[in-house]
Design a protein around this motif. Sequence first.
Motif, PDB file in Angstrom:
ATOM      1  N   TYR A  59     -71.820 -97.981 -14.591  1.00 52.72           N
ATOM      2  CA  TYR A  59     -70.269 -98.388 -15.501  1.00 52.72           C
ATOM      3  C   TYR A  59     -70.248 -99.420 -15.811  1.00 52.72           C
ATOM      4  O   TYR A  59     -71.284-100.494 -15.145  1.00 52.72           O
ATOM      5  CB  TYR A  59     -69.326 -98.138 -14.098  1.00 52.72           C
ATOM      6  CG  TYR A  59     -68.879 -99.260 -12.768  1.00 52.72           C
ATOM      7  CD1 TYR A  59     -69.057-100.486 -13.618  1.00 52.72           C
ATOM      8  CD2 TYR A  59     -69.370 -99.247 -12.103  1.00 52.72           C
ATOM      9  CE1 TYR A  59     -68.921-101.556 -12.218  1.00 52.72           C
ATOM     10  CE2 TYR A  59     -69.492-100.179 -11.438  1.00 52.72           C
ATOM     11  CZ  TYR A  59     -69.530-100.815 -11.270  1.00 52.72           C
ATOM     12  OH  TYR A  59     -69.269-101.818  -9.922  1.00 52.72           O
ATOM     13  N   ARG A  60     -69.707 -99.851 -16.848  1.00 54.89           N
ATOM     14  CA  ARG A  60     -69.127-101.542 -17.636  1.00 54.89           C
ATOM     15  C   ARG A  60     -68.490-102.592 -16.920  1.00 54.89           C
ATOM     16  O   ARG A  60     -67.812-102.714 -17.025  1.00 54.89           O
ATOM     17  CB  ARG A  60     -69.369-101.228 -19.384  1.00 54.89           C
ATOM     18  CG  ARG A  60     -69.620-100.621 -19.599  1.00 54.89           C
ATOM     19  CD  ARG A  60     -70.871-101.349 -20.466  1.00 54.89           C
ATOM     20  NE  ARG A  60     -70.094-102.672 -20.886  1.00 54.89           N
ATOM     21  CZ  ARG A  60     -69.932-102.162 -22.416  1.00 54.89           C
ATOM     22  NH1 ARG A  60     -70.502-101.138 -23.024  1.00 54.89           N
ATOM     23  NH2 ARG A  60     -69.327-103.211 -23.172  1.00 54.89           N
ATOM     24  N   ASP A  86     -67.966-105.867 -17.918  1.00 52.66           N
ATOM     25  CA  ASP A  86     -67.679-105.914 -18.030  1.00 52.66           C
ATOM     26  C   ASP A  86     -66.052-105.171 -18.706  1.00 52.66           C
ATOM     27  O   ASP A  86     -65.072-106.173 -19.104  1.00 52.66           O
ATOM     28  CB  ASP A  86     -68.307-106.438 -19.685  1.00 52.66           C
ATOM     29  CG  ASP A  86     -68.169-105.154 -20.586  1.00 52.66           C
ATOM     30  OD1 ASP A  86     -68.616-104.681 -19.940  1.00 52.66           O
ATOM     31  OD2 ASP A  86     -69.060-105.993 -21.747  1.00 52.66           O
ATOM     32  N   TYR A 100     -75.090 -95.417 -23.742  1.00 50.38           N
ATOM     33  CA  TYR A 100     -74.971 -95.525 -22.811  1.00 50.38           C
ATOM     34  C   TYR A 100     -75.267 -97.056 -22.962  1.00 50.38           C
ATOM     35  O   TYR A 100     -75.443 -97.896 -22.724  1.00 50.38           O
ATOM     36  CB  TYR A 100     -74.952 -95.506 -21.172  1.00 50.38           C
ATOM     37  CG  TYR A 100     -74.651 -96.283 -20.085  1.00 50.38           C
ATOM     38  CD1 TYR A 100     -73.540 -95.603 -19.617  1.00 50.38           C
ATOM     39  CD2 TYR A 100     -74.785 -97.234 -19.577  1.00 50.38           C
ATOM     40  CE1 TYR A 100     -72.763 -97.222 -18.579  1.00 50.38           C
ATOM     41  CE2 TYR A 100     -74.465 -98.663 -19.311  1.00 50.38           C
ATOM     42  CZ  TYR A 100     -72.999 -97.740 -18.419  1.00 50.38           C
ATOM     43  OH  TYR A 100     -72.049 -99.016 -17.611  1.00 50.38           O
ATOM     44  N   GLY A 119     -74.066 -99.132 -25.770  1.00 47.73           N
ATOM     45  CA  GLY A 119     -72.580 -99.758 -25.475  1.00 47.73           C
ATOM     46  C   GLY A 119     -71.605 -98.544 -25.578  1.00 47.73           C
ATOM     47  O   GLY A 119     -70.166 -99.069 -26.159  1.00 47.73           O
ATOM     48  N   GLY A 145     -68.452 -96.452 -20.799  1.00 54.39           N
ATOM     49  CA  GLY A 145     -68.149 -97.110 -19.829  1.00 54.39           C
ATOM     50  C   GLY A 145     -68.156 -96.361 -18.665  1.00 54.39           C
ATOM     51  O   GLY A 145     -68.717 -97.160 -18.102  1.00 54.39           O
ATOM     52  N   VAL A 172     -76.683-102.998 -22.655  1.00 54.27           N
ATOM     53  CA  VAL A 172     -76.023-103.574 -22.205  1.00 54.27           C
ATOM     54  C   VAL A 172     -76.435-103.972 -20.544  1.00 54.27           C
ATOM     55  O   VAL A 172     -75.981-104.053 -19.827  1.00 54.27           O
ATOM     56  CB  VAL A 172     -75.085-102.844 -21.763  1.00 54.27           C
ATOM     57  CG1 VAL A 172     -74.130-102.424 -23.481  1.00 54.27           C
ATOM     58  CG2 VAL A 172     -75.095-101.353 -21.816  1.00 54.27           C
ATOM     59  N   ARG A 188     -74.971-106.084 -18.142  1.00 55.60           N
ATOM     60  CA  ARG A 188     -73.040-105.325 -17.832  1.00 55.60           C
ATOM     61  C   ARG A 188     -73.331-104.398 -17.311  1.00 55.60           C
ATOM     62  O   ARG A 188     -72.371-103.500 -17.595  1.00 55.60           O
ATOM     63  CB  ARG A 188     -72.628-105.623 -19.328  1.00 55.60           C
ATOM     64  CG  ARG A 188     -71.735-107.106 -19.658  1.00 55.60           C
ATOM     65  CD  ARG A 188     -71.670-106.926 -21.186  1.00 55.60           C
ATOM     66  NE  ARG A 188     -72.968-107.231 -21.668  1.00 55.60           N
ATOM     67  CZ  ARG A 188     -73.184-106.370 -23.056  1.00 55.60           C
ATOM     68  NH1 ARG A 188     -71.652-106.063 -23.881  1.00 55.60           N
ATOM     69  NH2 ARG A 188     -74.001-106.002 -24.393  1.00 55.60           N
ATOM     70  N   VAL A 189     -74.402-104.010 -16.301  1.00 56.57           N
ATOM     71  CA  VAL A 189     -74.086-102.357 -15.489  1.00 56.57           C
ATOM     72  C   VAL A 189     -73.894-102.398 -14.328  1.00 56.57           C
ATOM     73  O   VAL A 189     -74.735-103.657 -13.488  1.00 56.57           O
ATOM     74  CB  VAL A 189     -75.941-102.102 -15.755  1.00 56.57           C
ATOM     75  CG1 VAL A 189     -75.524-100.383 -15.293  1.00 56.57           C
ATOM     76  CG2 VAL A 189     -75.750-101.550 -17.413  1.00 56.57           C
TER      77      VAL A 189
END
Length: 442
Positions: free
Chosen positions: A148-149, A151, A257, A260, A263, A283, A286-287
């Motif tokens: 999941y992200r 951020d 994913y 970006g 989610g 990302v 941000r993982v």
Amino acid sequence: MVKRRRGALLAFGFALAAALLPSGGARAQTTVTIATVNNGDMVVMQRLSSRFEQQNPNIRLRWVVLEENVLRQRVTTDIATRAGQFDILTIGNYEVPIWAKQGWLAAFDNLPAGYDAEDILPTVRTGISHEGKLYALPFYAESAMTYYRTDLLQRAGISMPERPTYAQIREIAEKITDKNNQVYGLCLRGKPGWGENMGFVTPLVTAFGGQWFDSQWRTKIDTPEWRRAIAWYSDALRQFGPPGATSNGFNENLALYAGGRCGIWVDATVAAGLLFDPKQSQVADRVGFAPMPTGDFAGGPTWLWSWNLAIPATSKQQEAARAFATWATSKEYIQLVAQENGWVAVPPGTRRSTYDNPEYQKAAPFASFVLRAITEANPTASTREPRPYTGAQFVGIPEFQGIGTQVGQTIASTLTGTGVEQALRGAQSATERAMRQAGYPK
């Protein structure tokens, strides 16, 4: 220092490969044809295989790289008809024990001590063995997890539960979906195939209390448990997933994913090394990750998959094939990938020594999580009701390739307008017919 280490690595690789070739082996060049899948780790293997050819000038490698569904069709047809097109097959822990029992695979007996087969994680080793013998060597192995992200969740003022449920995943996906900016709350496998969408759908159904067959081999698809599971899947993907989900398998969702666009993504642990690698993922910083979601039934069979290199009994180049398969699945190959691409990018899930390595632990924040998921995986556990088969994301019978793919096409149709109840009635009928033709119960 790096050059000395690399030179020592190449020298060891030469010795390891040479040990597997006949003494005074033929000087004529031998061609080894390899069928493999177009996943990222295999693409790296193909690129680095020039090192093997440099060390073994008498062996030439010929690559046949295929999309996952096509690979499965090609290698299954080839080995079942004994056509002998390939010397090395990339196959899963579904095929290995079934094909070994049929006498279709060559055993990996008398591996050199330097290979250290005991270093392979026990659950992985068991899945590619038959009657105590290895019939394939594992290239990478995986369980499943939730990506999941961080951020996006922070921006929405929510957090991922330590052990999320499918209901919670849907709620979070709804809050972080931003279709105007092409950010989709949930990505899941939608591409039809027994190892594509059904690789996710089968454990999803188990989590909702369902199963493929009861203890008497009666088909159990048109049931309340399957209806709840597929309703969740179809509704969540249609509302919060990317457009064209029926075209998205593992590789397509990985690209979404990493770019970006997703989610939340529930899929194989092998993706972690790719998503946390800033060279491959936009990302990477941000993982977040969590266990695979749960439903109202817990404690069932757990996802365990491995991609392995196997040699068909029909191969006329078995010694050369053994040399490459051993090289590509060795501890030294893992070190080579680390030198070339960084430790975060090494093939995961197969060897204890990888997870004991401080450099890997430092580079891969998910390492201990994945190790625990794989070592504790139990694909033979019971579903809510007793079952006569094994496997978490597949049914361990030869007929499942055809049955799973046909049902996968039906499940995919629910993403494009077919009603869930109608789809499951059709899947039930088709599976019952296939099982009768196969002679079940046996």
